[in-house]
Every structure is written in structure tokens, then in C-alpha cells.
Design a protein around this motif. Structure first.
Motif, PDB file in Angstrom:
ATOM      1  N   LEU A 166       5.715  -0.877  54.848  1.00 52.11           N
ATOM      2  CA  LEU A 166       5.230   0.500  54.710  1.00 52.11           C
ATOM      3  C   LEU A 166       6.064   1.471  55.553  1.00 52.11           C
ATOM      4  N   GLU A 167       6.519   1.030  56.715  1.00 50.96           N
ATOM      5  CA  GLU A 167       7.390   1.872  57.538  1.00 50.96           C
ATOM      6  C   GLU A 167       8.728   2.108  56.833  1.00 50.96           C
ATOM      7  N   GLU A 168       9.271   1.069  56.233  1.00 50.34           N
ATOM      8  CA  GLU A 168      10.527   1.215  55.494  1.00 50.34           C
ATOM      9  C   GLU A 168      10.360   2.146  54.305  1.00 50.34           C
ATOM     10  N   GLU A 169       9.204   2.058  53.659  1.00 44.92           N
ATOM     11  CA  GLU A 169       8.929   2.946  52.528  1.00 44.92           C
ATOM     12  C   GLU A 169       8.972   4.409  52.973  1.00 44.92           C
ATOM     13  N   GLN A 170       8.415   4.689  54.146  1.00 43.40           N
ATOM     14  CA  GLN A 170       8.436   6.062  54.659  1.00 43.40           C
ATOM     15  C   GLN A 170       9.863   6.526  54.955  1.00 43.40           C
ATOM     16  N   LYS A 171      10.691   5.632  55.476  1.00 42.09           N
ATOM     17  CA  LYS A 171      12.097   5.977  55.736  1.00 42.09           C
ATOM     18  C   LYS A 171      12.824   6.295  54.435  1.00 42.09           C
ATOM     19  N   ILE A 172      12.563   5.508  53.405  1.00 40.76           N
ATOM     20  CA  ILE A 172      13.184   5.738  52.097  1.00 40.76           C
ATOM     21  C   ILE A 172      12.733   7.079  51.538  1.00 40.76           C
ATOM     22  N   ARG A 173      11.442   7.381  51.658  1.00 41.10           N
ATOM     23  CA  ARG A 173      10.944   8.662  51.143  1.00 41.10           C
ATOM     24  C   ARG A 173      11.560   9.851  51.893  1.00 41.10           C
ATOM     25  N   GLU A 174      11.812   9.696  53.175  1.00 42.99           N
ATOM     26  CA  GLU A 174      12.484  10.758  53.931  1.00 42.99           C
ATOM     27  C   GLU A 174      13.920  10.935  53.410  1.00 42.99           C
ATOM     28  N   LYS A 175      14.592   9.847  53.138  1.00 44.76           N
ATOM     29  CA  LYS A 175      15.941   9.923  52.585  1.00 44.76           C
ATOM     30  C   LYS A 175      15.919  10.613  51.215  1.00 44.76           C
ATOM     31  N   ILE A 176      14.901  10.309  50.412  1.00 44.59           N
ATOM     32  CA  ILE A 176      14.755  10.968  49.107  1.00 44.59           C
ATOM     33  C   ILE A 176      14.613  12.475  49.296  1.00 44.59           C
ATOM     34  N   ARG A 177      13.795  12.895  50.267  1.00 44.82           N
ATOM     35  CA  ARG A 177      13.626  14.333  50.530  1.00 44.82           C
ATOM     36  C   ARG A 177      14.960  14.988  50.891  1.00 44.82           C
ATOM     37  N   GLN A 178      15.729  14.302  51.740  1.00 47.01           N
ATOM     38  CA  GLN A 178      17.034  14.839  52.141  1.00 47.01           C
ATOM     39  C   GLN A 178      17.974  14.959  50.947  1.00 47.01           C
ATOM     40  N   LEU A 179      17.988  13.935  50.116  1.00 44.90           N
ATOM     41  CA  LEU A 179      18.869  13.953  48.949  1.00 44.90           C
ATOM     42  C   LEU A 179      18.443  15.005  47.932  1.00 44.90           C
ATOM     43  N   ARG A 180      17.146  15.228  47.808  1.00 43.63           N
ATOM     44  CA  ARG A 180      16.657  16.270  46.884  1.00 43.63           C
ATOM     45  C   ARG A 180      17.111  17.657  47.347  1.00 43.63           C
ATOM     46  N   GLU A 181      17.172  17.854  48.649  1.00 43.15           N
ATOM     47  CA  GLU A 181      17.678  19.128  49.167  1.00 43.15           C
ATOM     48  C   GLU A 181      19.140  19.312  48.758  1.00 43.15           C
ATOM     49  N   LEU A 182      19.926  18.254  48.883  1.00 46.35           N
ATOM     50  CA  LEU A 182      21.321  18.318  48.456  1.00 46.35           C
ATOM     51  C   LEU A 182      21.423  18.575  46.961  1.00 46.35           C
ATOM     52  N   LEU A 183      20.558  17.927  46.204  1.00 46.83           N
ATOM     53  CA  LEU A 183      20.574  18.076  44.763  1.00 46.83           C
ATOM     54  C   LEU A 183      20.241  19.513  44.357  1.00 46.83           C
ATOM     55  N   GLY A 184      19.395  20.165  45.149  1.00 49.27           N
ATOM     56  CA  GLY A 184      19.057  21.553  44.861  1.00 49.27           C
ATOM     57  C   GLY A 184      20.251  22.482  44.985  1.00 49.27           C
ATOM     58  N   GLN A 185      21.218  22.074  45.797  1.00 53.32           N
ATOM     59  CA  GLN A 185      22.403  22.890  46.011  1.00 53.32           C
ATOM     60  C   GLN A 185      23.479  22.646  44.956  1.00 53.32           C
ATOM     61  N   GLU A 186      23.489  21.452  44.392  1.00 56.08           N
ATOM     62  CA  GLU A 186      24.504  21.119  43.398  1.00 56.08           C
ATOM     63  C   GLU A 186      23.947  20.116  42.392  1.00 56.08           C
ATOM     64  N   LYS A 187      24.429  20.166  41.184  1.00 58.92           N
ATOM     65  CA  LYS A 187      23.993  19.248  40.133  1.00 58.92           C
ATOM     66  C   LYS A 187      24.929  18.049  40.132  1.00 58.92           C
TER      67      LYS A 187
END
Length: 70
Positions: free
Chosen positions: A11-32
Motif C-alpha cells: 500500500l505504501e508503494e501504491e501511494q508512491k506510484i500515485r504520486e509519480k502519476i500526479r507528477q507525470l500528469r502535470e508534465l502531460l498538461g504542459q505538452e502532448k
């Protein structure tokens, strides 16, 4: 290590992965970027699997049915 402790690690690893997803989504918002979109989808699948396995392990001894052990 108990199954419950192992479950909490999942469950801790899952939270780390979800944080990485949030970071990547921010990048995705800047570029396709198709590769980035696929990476996010892969991480999402990993997070879902980590959560379901973690919850299963945490609650393993509370479940009455032990016949379906993966």
C-alpha cells in the motif's frame, strides 16, 4: 515479516506510484506526449494491482475464505 506488514508495504508503494502519476500528469498538461500517456497508464495499472494485493494481504487473516489464495 507478517502478511499484514507485507500488505502495508504494498500500500505504501501504491501511494508512491500515485504520486509519480500526479507528477507525470502535470508534465502531460504542459505538452502532448503519447509515450508519457502510455507510461501513466502503465503506472495506473501497477498502482491498482499494488492496492488490491496490499488490501488482500492486510486483511488475509480476517477473511473467512482461505481457499482462493493467489
Amino acid at each position: 515479516m507478517t502478511l499484514q506488514q507485507l500488505g502495508y508495504q504494498y500500500l505504501e508503494e501504491e501511494q508512491k506510484i500515485r504520486e509519480k502519476i500526479r507528477q507525470l500528469r502535470e508534465l502531460l498538461g504542459q505538452e502532448k506526449d503519447r509515450d508519457l500517456e502510455m507510461r501513466i497508464q502503465d503506472l495506473y495499472t501497477t498502482a491498482i494491482n499494488l492496492r488490491s494485493t496490499g488490501e488482500y494481504l492486510v486483511n488475509y487473516y480476517e477473511s473467512g475464505d482461505k481457499t482462493d489464495v493467489a
